[in-house]
Design a protein around this motif. Structure first.
Motif, PDB file in Angstrom:
ATOM      1  N   ILE A 138       0.827  -1.209   0.000  1.00  0.00           N
ATOM      2  CA  ILE A 138       0.000   0.000   0.000  1.00  0.00           C
ATOM      3  C   ILE A 138       0.865   1.263   0.000  1.00  0.00           C
ATOM      4  O   ILE A 138       0.528   2.268  -0.623  1.00  0.00           O
ATOM      5  CB  ILE A 138      -0.941   0.016   1.221  1.00  0.00           C
ATOM      6  CG1 ILE A 138      -1.899  -1.184   1.185  1.00  0.00           C
ATOM      7  CG2 ILE A 138      -1.721   1.317   1.287  1.00  0.00           C
ATOM      8  CD1 ILE A 138      -2.916  -1.130   0.072  1.00  0.00           C
ATOM      9  N   ASP A 139       2.013   1.193   0.680  1.00  0.00           N
ATOM     10  CA  ASP A 139       2.880   2.373   0.788  1.00  0.00           C
ATOM     11  C   ASP A 139       3.414   2.829  -0.569  1.00  0.00           C
ATOM     12  O   ASP A 139       3.791   3.996  -0.729  1.00  0.00           O
ATOM     13  CB  ASP A 139       4.057   2.079   1.727  1.00  0.00           C
ATOM     14  CG  ASP A 139       3.605   1.789   3.151  1.00  0.00           C
ATOM     15  OD1 ASP A 139       2.593   2.372   3.565  1.00  0.00           O
ATOM     16  OD2 ASP A 139       4.252   0.962   3.834  1.00  0.00           O
ATOM     17  N   ALA A 140       3.456   1.920  -1.548  1.00  0.00           N
ATOM     18  CA  ALA A 140       3.963   2.266  -2.883  1.00  0.00           C
ATOM     19  C   ALA A 140       2.837   2.528  -3.882  1.00  0.00           C
ATOM     20  O   ALA A 140       3.106   2.891  -5.034  1.00  0.00           O
ATOM     21  CB  ALA A 140       4.868   1.147  -3.408  1.00  0.00           C
ATOM     22  N   LEU A 141       1.599   2.357  -3.443  1.00  0.00           N
ATOM     23  CA  LEU A 141       0.477   2.524  -4.369  1.00  0.00           C
ATOM     24  C   LEU A 141       0.303   3.943  -4.914  1.00  0.00           C
ATOM     25  O   LEU A 141      -0.227   4.106  -6.017  1.00  0.00           O
ATOM     26  CB  LEU A 141      -0.830   2.070  -3.712  1.00  0.00           C
ATOM     27  CG  LEU A 141      -1.164   0.583  -3.822  1.00  0.00           C
ATOM     28  CD1 LEU A 141      -2.582   0.324  -3.338  1.00  0.00           C
ATOM     29  CD2 LEU A 141      -0.998   0.077  -5.253  1.00  0.00           C
ATOM     30  N   PRO A 142       0.666   5.012  -4.184  1.00  0.00           N
ATOM     31  CA  PRO A 142       0.542   6.348  -4.786  1.00  0.00           C
ATOM     32  C   PRO A 142       1.239   6.448  -6.138  1.00  0.00           C
ATOM     33  O   PRO A 142       0.711   7.067  -7.077  1.00  0.00           O
ATOM     34  CB  PRO A 142       1.185   7.263  -3.744  1.00  0.00           C
ATOM     35  CG  PRO A 142       0.940   6.571  -2.444  1.00  0.00           C
ATOM     36  CD  PRO A 142       1.072   5.105  -2.763  1.00  0.00           C
ATOM     37  N   THR A 143       2.403   5.829  -6.260  1.00  0.00           N
ATOM     38  CA  THR A 143       3.108   5.827  -7.548  1.00  0.00           C
ATOM     39  C   THR A 143       2.305   5.066  -8.592  1.00  0.00           C
ATOM     40  O   THR A 143       2.164   5.509  -9.739  1.00  0.00           O
ATOM     41  CB  THR A 143       4.501   5.180  -7.407  1.00  0.00           C
ATOM     42  OG1 THR A 143       5.239   5.856  -6.395  1.00  0.00           O
ATOM     43  CG2 THR A 143       5.263   5.234  -8.719  1.00  0.00           C
ATOM     44  N   ALA A 144       1.743   3.911  -8.191  1.00  0.00           N
ATOM     45  CA  ALA A 144       0.979   3.089  -9.126  1.00  0.00           C
ATOM     46  C   ALA A 144      -0.288   3.794  -9.590  1.00  0.00           C
ATOM     47  O   ALA A 144      -0.646   3.745 -10.767  1.00  0.00           O
ATOM     48  CB  ALA A 144       0.629   1.752  -8.467  1.00  0.00           C
ATOM     49  N   LEU A 145      -0.986   4.468  -8.661  1.00  0.00           N
ATOM     50  CA  LEU A 145      -2.228   5.150  -9.023  1.00  0.00           C
ATOM     51  C   LEU A 145      -1.968   6.368  -9.903  1.00  0.00           C
ATOM     52  O   LEU A 145      -2.773   6.706 -10.774  1.00  0.00           O
ATOM     53  CB  LEU A 145      -2.984   5.578  -7.762  1.00  0.00           C
ATOM     54  CG  LEU A 145      -3.570   4.457  -6.908  1.00  0.00           C
ATOM     55  CD1 LEU A 145      -4.272   5.040  -5.688  1.00  0.00           C
ATOM     56  CD2 LEU A 145      -4.543   3.605  -7.711  1.00  0.00           C
ATOM     57  N   MET A 146      -0.840   7.028  -9.695  1.00  0.00           N
ATOM     58  CA  MET A 146      -0.531   8.233 -10.459  1.00  0.00           C
ATOM     59  C   MET A 146       0.037   7.922 -11.836  1.00  0.00           C
ATOM     60  O   MET A 146      -0.127   8.701 -12.776  1.00  0.00           O
ATOM     61  CB  MET A 146       0.460   9.091  -9.666  1.00  0.00           C
ATOM     62  CG  MET A 146       0.779  10.444 -10.297  1.00  0.00           C
ATOM     63  SD  MET A 146      -0.680  11.469 -10.593  1.00  0.00           S
ATOM     64  CE  MET A 146      -1.211  11.734  -8.884  1.00  0.00           C
ATOM     65  N   LYS A 147       0.679   6.764 -11.994  1.00  0.00           N
ATOM     66  CA  LYS A 147       1.404   6.453 -13.226  1.00  0.00           C
ATOM     67  C   LYS A 147       0.556   6.544 -14.492  1.00  0.00           C
ATOM     68  O   LYS A 147       1.004   7.123 -15.488  1.00  0.00           O
ATOM     69  CB  LYS A 147       2.032   5.057 -13.101  1.00  0.00           C
ATOM     70  CG  LYS A 147       2.962   4.700 -14.258  1.00  0.00           C
ATOM     71  CD  LYS A 147       4.160   5.620 -14.334  1.00  0.00           C
ATOM     72  CE  LYS A 147       5.095   5.190 -15.451  1.00  0.00           C
ATOM     73  NZ  LYS A 147       6.249   6.071 -15.602  1.00  0.00           N
ATOM     74  N   PRO A 148      -0.667   5.997 -14.543  1.00  0.00           N
ATOM     75  CA  PRO A 148      -1.443   6.107 -15.783  1.00  0.00           C
ATOM     76  C   PRO A 148      -1.823   7.543 -16.139  1.00  0.00           C
ATOM     77  O   PRO A 148      -2.139   7.832 -17.295  1.00  0.00           O
ATOM     78  CB  PRO A 148      -2.703   5.275 -15.482  1.00  0.00           C
ATOM     79  CG  PRO A 148      -2.317   4.377 -14.370  1.00  0.00           C
ATOM     80  CD  PRO A 148      -1.357   5.165 -13.548  1.00  0.00           C
ATOM     81  N   PHE A 149      -1.814   8.440 -15.147  1.00  0.00           N
ATOM     82  CA  PHE A 149      -2.266   9.810 -15.375  1.00  0.00           C
ATOM     83  C   PHE A 149      -1.124  10.776 -15.679  1.00  0.00           C
ATOM     84  O   PHE A 149      -1.227  11.632 -16.553  1.00  0.00           O
ATOM     85  CB  PHE A 149      -3.033  10.325 -14.149  1.00  0.00           C
ATOM     86  CG  PHE A 149      -4.243   9.517 -13.807  1.00  0.00           C
ATOM     87  CD1 PHE A 149      -5.419   9.687 -14.504  1.00  0.00           C
ATOM     88  CD2 PHE A 149      -4.206   8.583 -12.783  1.00  0.00           C
ATOM     89  CE1 PHE A 149      -6.548   8.940 -14.199  1.00  0.00           C
ATOM     90  CE2 PHE A 149      -5.321   7.831 -12.465  1.00  0.00           C
ATOM     91  CZ  PHE A 149      -6.501   8.007 -13.181  1.00  0.00           C
ATOM     92  N   ILE A 192       9.973  -0.140  -9.191  1.00  0.00           N
ATOM     93  CA  ILE A 192       9.585  -1.173 -10.158  1.00  0.00           C
ATOM     94  C   ILE A 192       8.340  -0.746 -10.920  1.00  0.00           C
ATOM     95  O   ILE A 192       8.254  -0.896 -12.145  1.00  0.00           O
ATOM     96  CB  ILE A 192       9.355  -2.521  -9.447  1.00  0.00           C
ATOM     97  CG1 ILE A 192      10.662  -3.031  -8.842  1.00  0.00           C
ATOM     98  CG2 ILE A 192       8.799  -3.559 -10.417  1.00  0.00           C
ATOM     99  CD1 ILE A 192      10.502  -4.224  -7.924  1.00  0.00           C
ATOM    100  N   VAL A 193       7.370  -0.191 -10.203  1.00  0.00           N
ATOM    101  CA  VAL A 193       6.152   0.299 -10.860  1.00  0.00           C
ATOM    102  C   VAL A 193       6.479   1.419 -11.841  1.00  0.00           C
ATOM    103  O   VAL A 193       5.967   1.454 -12.970  1.00  0.00           O
ATOM    104  CB  VAL A 193       5.135   0.793  -9.809  1.00  0.00           C
ATOM    105  CG1 VAL A 193       3.989   1.544 -10.483  1.00  0.00           C
ATOM    106  CG2 VAL A 193       4.593  -0.378  -8.998  1.00  0.00           C
ATOM    107  N   GLN A 194       7.354   2.333 -11.420  1.00  0.00           N
ATOM    108  CA  GLN A 194       7.733   3.461 -12.267  1.00  0.00           C
ATOM    109  C   GLN A 194       8.355   2.988 -13.584  1.00  0.00           C
ATOM    110  O   GLN A 194       8.134   3.591 -14.639  1.00  0.00           O
ATOM    111  CB  GLN A 194       8.712   4.367 -11.519  1.00  0.00           C
ATOM    112  CG  GLN A 194       9.223   5.558 -12.310  1.00  0.00           C
ATOM    113  CD  GLN A 194       8.164   6.637 -12.507  1.00  0.00           C
ATOM    114  OE1 GLN A 194       7.091   6.580 -11.911  1.00  0.00           O
ATOM    115  NE2 GLN A 194       8.470   7.614 -13.343  1.00  0.00           N
TER     116      GLN A 194
END
Length: 408
Positions: free
Chosen positions: A318-329, A357-359
Motif C-alpha cells: 500500500i505504501d507504494a500505491l501512490p506511484t501506481a495510481l498516479m502512473k497512468p495519469f 519497479i512500478v515506475q
C-alpha cells in the motif's frame, strides 16, 4: 469514450471537493483553482517543448524514407506487424515508423520515441477511412506504447543512485518481468477485442527469438556492475541513434535525394503537429489536475488499504500505491510519488523498491492517448483506453507480485 472519461474525472473531482469541504478542508478550493491554471501552462510548455524535437525527427524520418533506409529497417519486423495489423498493406510506410518507435522505446530513447510515435500514428491515420475513429492498428500501436518493454530503465537507476541505494540496478530483472507482463497482457486483450489469431508460426517464431534475446541480455547484464549497465545502455542507445541519423543522410545523399529540402519539408510538418497538440493536451491535463488536487486519488488509496486490511492481506505494498495510481495519469506526478516514497521509507525498503519497479514497468496511458490520438484528430478511441488500462493494471499487479518474490 473520451467525453465520458472527462465527465467521470470532473464528477469524481467535484465529489472529492465536497467531501473535503464537509471536513473543513477549505484549502482544497485554492488547490483546485491553482491546478486549473497550472495545467493550462503545462499543456503549452509540453507542446512548445515538443516543437524542436518533433521537427527534428519528422525531418529526419522524411529523409530516411526517401533514402529507403526506413523501408529496409521495417523489412525485419513487417511479417510480425502484418499479422498484428492485418489491415495495413504490405510495404506501407507505417511499418517503418512503427518499428522505429518501438525500437526507440525498447532502448529507452525518450526524446526520439515520442516524435517517432507521432509519425507512426500519422502514417496509420492515412489508412483510416473515418478520421475521427481509431482503427484497430492505431489501437494496437497505442497499447504497445503504453506497455512497451524498456530493456534498461536507466532513469530509474539514476533516481535510486541519487537516493543512496546500495545497488541501484538490482531491480533490473523485476522491472523487466513486470513490463513484459504488461506488454503481453496488452497484446492479448487487444487480440481478444480485435479477434486476432496470435497462435501462428510467424508470431510464435518472433516471440521465441525476442524472448530468447531478452533472456540472453538478462544473463549478460547480470555479470555487470550497476555503473557498467548504465554505461552500456547509454552508449548502445546513443550509438544506434547516431548510426540511424548518419545512415539516413548519407544514403539519401548517395541516392541523390535533395536532403536539405526534404528535411525542411518534414520539419515543417513537425512544427504544425506540435502546435495542434495543445488543445488535446490541455483537456486531458485539466481533468487529471482536478482529480489530483481534489484528493480523489487519496480517497481511492484509503479505500484500497481498508479493503486489504479487512481481508487480512499484507499491506506493505500500500505504501507504494501512490506511484501506481498516479502512473497512468502523469509521468511527472508518478516520479514525484516514487521519490517521496523512497525518501520516507528508504530507497532499499520494500515500498521504495516497489515504487521504482512500478515506475519502470508501465507508461502514462492518458498522456499517450491524448498526445497520439490528439495529433491526428481522433475523438473516438473505441477500446484503446480499456486495453491500455488493463495493461497498466497487469504491470502494476506483476510489479507487486515480483517485488514480494524478490524482496518479500
Amino acid at each position: 469514450m473520451l467525453n465520458r472519461i472527462w465527465l467521470i474525472f470532473f464528477g469524481a473531482a467535484l465529489l472529492s471537493i465536497g467531501i473535503s469541504l464537509s471536513q473543513g478542508e477549505w484549502h482544497v478550493l485554492s488547490d483546485a483553482v491553482d491546478s486549473i491554471f497550472a495545467s493550462a501552462k503545462l499543456a503549452a510548455e509540453i507542446s512548445l517543448g515538443l516543437i524542436g524535437v518533433l521537427s527534428l525527427w519528422m525531418g529526419l524520418m522524411r529523409v530516411g524514407e526517401k533514402a529507403g533506409v526506413v523501408a529496409a529497417i521495417s523489412f525485419l519486423f513487417e511479417p510480425l506487424l502484418h499479422r498484428l495489423m492485418p489491415e495495413v498493406p504490405k510495404g506501407h510506410p507505417a511499418y517503418g515508423s512503427v518499428t522505429m518507435n518501438l525500437t526507440a522505446n525498447v532502448l529507452g530513447l525518450d526524446n526520439a520515441a515520442t516524435p517517432l510515435g507521432l509519425k507512426a500514428m500519422q502514417d496509420l491515420q492515412s489508412l483510416n477511412p473515418n478520421k475521427e475513429v481509431a482503427t484497430n492498428a492505431q489501437i494496437l500501436f497505442l497499447v504497445l506504447n503504453t506497455s512497451s518493454v524498456t530493456l534498461v530503465p536507466v532513469t530509474v537507476f539514476l533516481y535510486r543512485a541519487q537516493q543512496g541505494a546500495a545497488a541501484p540496478a538490482d531491480i533490473f530483472l523485476p522491472i523487466l518481468l513486470a513490463t513484459t507482463a504488461s506488454t503481453l497482457v496488452g497484446v492479448l486483450v487487444v487480440a481478444c477485442f480485435q479477434r486476432l489469431s496470435l497462435f501462428n508460426s510467424v508470431i510464435m517464431g518472433y516471440a521465441a527469438v525476442i524472448l530468447g534475446g531478452i533472456s540472453a541480455l538478462v544473463f549478460y547484464l547480470g555479470t555487470l556492475t550497476a555503473s557498467a549497465i548504465g554505461t552500456l545502455s547509454t552508449s548502445l542507445g546513443n550509438g544506434i541513434l547516431l548510426m540511424l541519423i548518419f545512415s539516413f543522410v548519407l544514403v539519401a545523399g548517395i541516392r541523390r535525394v535533395a536532403v536539405y529540402d526534404e528535411f525542411i519539408a518534414g520539419a515543417k510538418e513537425g512544427f504544425e503537429q506540435a502546435v495542434k497538440l495543445i488543445p488535446y493536451l490541455l483537456a486531458m491535463l485539466l481533468a487529471i489536475a482536478l482529480l489530483r488536487s481534489s484528493g480523489a486519488l487519496d480517497y481511492l488509496l484509503n479505500l484500497i488499504a481498508a479493503v486489504v486490511k479487512v481481508i487480512g492481506g499484507d499491506t506493505r505494498f500500500i505504501d507504494a500505491l501512490p506511484t501506481a495510481l498516479m502512473k497512468p495519469f502523469s509521468g511527472s506526478g508518478a516520479r514525484a510519488m516514487m521519490l517521496e516514497t523512497m525518501q520516507h521509507y528508504g530507497v532499499d525498503s520494500f515500498a521504495g523498491r516497489l515504487a521504482a519497479i512500478v515506475q519502470g514497468s508501465t507508461e502514462t496511458t492518458f498522456y499517450v492517448l491524448a498526445v497520439y490520438f490528439g495529433a491526428v484528430g481522433i475523438r473516438n478511441g473505441r477500446h484503446a483506453l480499456v486495453c491500455g488500462l488493463t495493461a497498466d493494471i497487469a504491470g502494476i499487479c506483476a510489479a507487486i507480485w515480483v517485488c514480494y518474490q524478490f524482496y518479500g
